[in-house]
Design a protein around this motif. Structure first.
Motif, PDB file in Angstrom:
ATOM      1  N   LYS A   1      -2.459  33.192  54.980  1.00 33.78           N
ATOM      2  CA  LYS A   1      -2.370  32.326  56.407  1.00 33.78           C
ATOM      3  C   LYS A   1      -3.872  32.140  56.730  1.00 33.78           C
ATOM      4  CE  LYS A   1       1.942  32.699  56.842  1.00 33.78           C
ATOM      5  NZ  LYS A   1       2.883  31.829  56.108  1.00 33.78           N
TER       6      LYS A   1
ATOM      7  N   PHE B   1      -5.193  32.128  59.842  1.00 35.89           N
ATOM      8  CA  PHE B   1      -5.715  33.349  60.844  1.00 35.89           C
ATOM      9  C   PHE B   1      -5.861  34.348  60.197  1.00 35.89           C
ATOM     10  CE2 PHE B   1      -1.123  34.074  60.387  1.00 35.89           C
ATOM     11  CZ  PHE B   1      -1.013  35.451  60.472  1.00 35.89           C
TER      12      PHE B   1
ATOM     13  N   THR C   1       0.723  38.661  61.791  1.00 30.58           N
ATOM     14  CA  THR C   1       0.743  37.504  62.656  1.00 30.58           C
ATOM     15  C   THR C   1      -0.305  37.452  63.646  1.00 30.58           C
ATOM     16  OG1 THR C   1       2.003  38.792  64.559  1.00 30.58           O
ATOM     17  CG2 THR C   1       3.267  38.039  62.949  1.00 30.58           C
ATOM     18  N   PRO C   2      -0.594  36.295  64.274  1.00 27.07           N
ATOM     19  CA  PRO C   2      -1.709  36.384  65.221  1.00 27.07           C
ATOM     20  C   PRO C   2      -1.643  37.142  66.317  1.00 27.07           C
ATOM     21  CG  PRO C   2      -0.854  33.954  64.515  1.00 27.07           C
ATOM     22  CD  PRO C   2       0.197  34.806  64.073  1.00 27.07           C
ATOM     23  N   ASP C   3      -0.659  37.629  66.712  1.00 25.00           N
ATOM     24  CA  ASP C   3      -0.368  38.525  67.727  1.00 25.00           C
ATOM     25  C   ASP C   3      -0.636  40.064  67.249  1.00 25.00           C
ATOM     26  OD1 ASP C   3       0.789  36.708  69.661  1.00 25.00           O
ATOM     27  OD2 ASP C   3       2.773  36.886  68.820  1.00 25.00           O
TER      28      ASP C   3
ATOM     29  N   ILE D   1      -2.541  40.867  64.297  1.00 31.50           N
ATOM     30  CA  ILE D   1      -3.908  40.766  63.512  1.00 31.50           C
ATOM     31  C   ILE D   1      -4.811  41.897  63.690  1.00 31.50           C
ATOM     32  CG2 ILE D   1      -5.121  38.975  64.451  1.00 31.50           C
ATOM     33  CD1 ILE D   1      -4.518  39.681  60.643  1.00 31.50           C
TER      34      ILE D   1
END
Length: 99
Positions: free
Chosen positions: A2, A4, A46-48, A50
């Motif tokens: 991904k 990000f 996830t972006p939350d 990472i």
């Protein structure tokens, strides 16, 4: 991978963690005992999360998988996308070449 997560996977911390985990598991896939290739995050990044080392760098969240078991993991989560598709060595979805 991904977008990000690209920066994370280039960090020294991840490279050292990946190498250590690979050695810890003696280079064998934890599901089938074939040669391992991918250090997989059991709880997906996830972006939350990472920036949470308990998720990104903890051996408790890692699993060494061969390419086939890694592909099966993602197919199990997302289902088969379409005939003729597969994941490549980087985990990207590509069209399968017919032999």
């Amino acid at each position: 991978m991904k977008p990000f997560a690209k920066k994370f996977y280039k960090t020294t911390a991840w490279k050292k963690c990946r190498s250590s985990y690979f050695a810890y598991r003696h280079g064998l896939c934890e599901r089938c005992s074939e040669p391992g290739k991918i250090v997989h995050h059991k709880q997906y990044l996830t972006p939350d999360n990472i920036n949470d080392p308990e998720i990104t760098l903890s051996f408790n969240n890692l699993e060494l998988l061969c390419q086939d078991c890694h592909n099966k993991e993602h197919h199990a989560i997302y289902g088969v996308i379409a005939d003729g598709l597969m994941f490549d060595d980087s985990g990207d979805l590509v069209r399968r070449e017919i032999e």
